[in-house]
Write a protein that holds these residues in place. Structure first.
Motif, mmCIF file in Angstrom:
data_model
loop_
_atom_site.group_PDB
_atom_site.id
_atom_site.type_symbol
_atom_site.label_atom_id
_atom_site.label_comp_id
_atom_site.label_asym_id
_atom_site.label_seq_id
_atom_site.Cartn_x
_atom_site.Cartn_y
_atom_site.Cartn_z
ATOM 1 N N PRO A 23 17.076 7.242 4.235
ATOM 2 C CA PRO A 23 16.633 7.108 5.906
ATOM 3 C C PRO A 23 15.308 7.549 5.951
ATOM 4 O O PRO A 23 14.565 6.956 6.656
ATOM 5 N N GLU A 24 14.725 8.392 5.180
ATOM 6 C CA GLU A 24 13.358 8.971 5.295
ATOM 7 C C GLU A 24 12.561 7.749 4.619
ATOM 8 O O GLU A 24 11.445 7.424 5.555
ATOM 9 N N ALA A 25 12.934 7.133 3.797
ATOM 10 C CA ALA A 25 12.224 5.987 3.499
ATOM 11 C C ALA A 25 11.930 4.779 4.389
ATOM 12 O O ALA A 25 11.093 4.367 4.845
ATOM 13 N N GLU A 26 13.163 4.510 5.096
ATOM 14 C CA GLU A 26 13.087 3.566 6.275
ATOM 15 C C GLU A 26 12.280 3.992 7.225
ATOM 16 O O GLU A 26 11.588 3.097 7.994
ATOM 17 N N ARG A 27 12.556 5.155 7.867
ATOM 18 C CA ARG A 27 11.688 5.678 8.756
ATOM 19 C C ARG A 27 10.149 5.834 8.699
ATOM 20 O O ARG A 27 9.338 5.209 9.652
ATOM 21 N N GLN A 31 6.077 3.441 9.859
ATOM 22 C CA GLN A 31 4.731 3.935 10.322
ATOM 23 C C GLN A 31 3.295 3.965 9.520
ATOM 24 O O GLN A 31 2.451 4.064 9.812
ATOM 25 N N LEU A 32 3.958 3.562 7.987
ATOM 26 C CA LEU A 32 2.962 3.135 7.054
ATOM 27 C C LEU A 32 2.730 1.839 6.664
ATOM 28 O O LEU A 32 3.689 0.915 7.061
ATOM 29 N N ARG A 33 1.958 1.435 5.499
ATOM 30 C CA ARG A 33 2.139 0.202 5.205
ATOM 31 C C ARG A 33 2.705 -0.079 3.813
ATOM 32 O O ARG A 33 2.148 0.405 2.925
ATOM 33 N N PRO A 34 4.220 -0.220 3.862
ATOM 34 C CA PRO A 34 4.947 -0.186 2.378
ATOM 35 C C PRO A 34 4.688 -1.275 1.608
ATOM 36 O O PRO A 34 4.172 -2.282 1.997
ATOM 37 N N GLY A 35 4.619 -0.745 0.369
ATOM 38 C CA GLY A 35 4.584 -1.788 -0.682
ATOM 39 C C GLY A 35 6.072 -1.832 -1.476
ATOM 40 O O GLY A 35 6.904 -1.775 -0.885
ATOM 41 N N PRO A 36 5.897 -2.227 -2.488
ATOM 42 C CA PRO A 36 7.097 -2.368 -3.635
ATOM 43 C C PRO A 36 7.833 -1.240 -3.524
ATOM 44 O O PRO A 36 7.266 0.117 -3.482
ATOM 45 N N ILE A 37 9.233 -1.338 -3.938
ATOM 46 C CA ILE A 37 10.043 -0.231 -3.973
ATOM 47 C C ILE A 37 10.692 -0.245 -5.287
ATOM 48 O O ILE A 37 11.110 -1.332 -5.835
ATOM 49 N N ASN A 38 10.400 0.675 -6.073
ATOM 50 C CA ASN A 38 10.968 0.733 -7.700
ATOM 51 C C ASN A 38 12.321 1.785 -7.364
ATOM 52 O O ASN A 38 11.951 2.932 -7.704
ATOM 53 N N GLU A 39 13.426 1.171 -7.208
ATOM 54 C CA GLU A 39 14.728 2.134 -7.297
ATOM 55 C C GLU A 39 14.949 2.620 -8.375
ATOM 56 O O GLU A 39 15.609 3.922 -8.580
ATOM 57 N N ALA A 40 14.562 2.107 -9.889
ATOM 58 C CA ALA A 40 14.879 2.823 -10.830
ATOM 59 C C ALA A 40 14.182 4.161 -11.011
ATOM 60 O O ALA A 40 14.749 5.225 -11.747
ATOM 61 N N LYS A 41 12.988 4.096 -10.575
ATOM 62 C CA LYS A 41 12.084 5.344 -10.512
ATOM 63 C C LYS A 41 12.049 6.355 -9.414
ATOM 64 O O LYS A 41 11.436 7.119 -9.602
ATOM 65 N N TYR A 59 4.258 15.140 9.565
ATOM 66 C CA TYR A 59 4.782 15.370 10.966
ATOM 67 C C TYR A 59 6.097 14.454 11.452
ATOM 68 O O TYR A 59 6.634 15.181 12.083
ATOM 69 N N PHE A 60 6.591 13.762 10.496
ATOM 70 C CA PHE A 60 8.046 13.109 10.940
ATOM 71 C C PHE A 60 8.963 13.977 10.232
ATOM 72 O O PHE A 60 9.938 14.185 10.717
ATOM 73 N N PHE A 61 8.818 14.610 8.806
ATOM 74 C CA PHE A 61 9.796 15.234 8.347
ATOM 75 C C PHE A 61 9.829 16.889 8.025
ATOM 76 O O PHE A 61 10.576 17.500 7.521
ATOM 77 N N GLY A 62 8.527 17.262 8.278
ATOM 78 C CA GLY A 62 8.519 18.609 8.051
ATOM 79 C C GLY A 62 8.096 19.032 6.677
ATOM 80 O O GLY A 62 7.921 20.245 6.347
ATOM 81 N N TYR A 63 7.549 18.108 6.066
ATOM 82 C CA TYR A 63 7.498 18.316 4.421
ATOM 83 C C TYR A 63 6.134 18.979 4.255
ATOM 84 O O TYR A 63 5.317 18.911 5.031
ATOM 85 N N ARG A 64 5.718 20.019 3.394
ATOM 86 C CA ARG A 64 4.580 20.857 3.154
ATOM 87 C C ARG A 64 4.162 20.743 1.711
ATOM 88 O O ARG A 64 5.084 20.816 0.750
#
Length: 87
Positions: A23-27, A31-41, A59-64
């Motif tokens: 859900p975080e990756a989708e949200r 807002q950003l310019r996504p590139g490829p997703i490597n699910e194995a890593k 801003y979106f998730f509170g990560y520090r």
């Protein structure tokens, strides 16, 4: 998972984020310019600068940022970020 890792350089627009939930990756991808997703890593690439990506994650998730490391002169910096429990 409360911890994620961001890897990239300050001058280039190729930032990799490890450990985001689906859900975080989708949200954040809207807002950003996504590139490829490597699910194995568990890796998601964004074509934005590392600082911009980290600002959006805060801003979106509170990560520090809790730590930063770099190996050698030419290596890319790696930031560890944590999300507070109350977010």
């Amino acid at each position: 998972m409360p911890y994620i890792v961001v890897r990239g350089t300050l001058g280039m627009s190729n930032t990799k984020v490890y450990g985001l939930s689906s859900p975080e990756a989708e949200r954040i991808s809207s807002q950003l310019r996504p590139g490829p997703i490597n699910e194995a890593k568990d890796e998601l690439t964004f074509y934005n600068s590392a600082v911009f990506v980290m600002n959006q994650l805060e801003y979106f998730f509170g990560y520090r940022v809790i730590s930063c490391a770099c190996q050698g002169d030419a290596a890319q910096p790696v930031w560890t970020m944590v999300k507070p429990r109350n977010y």
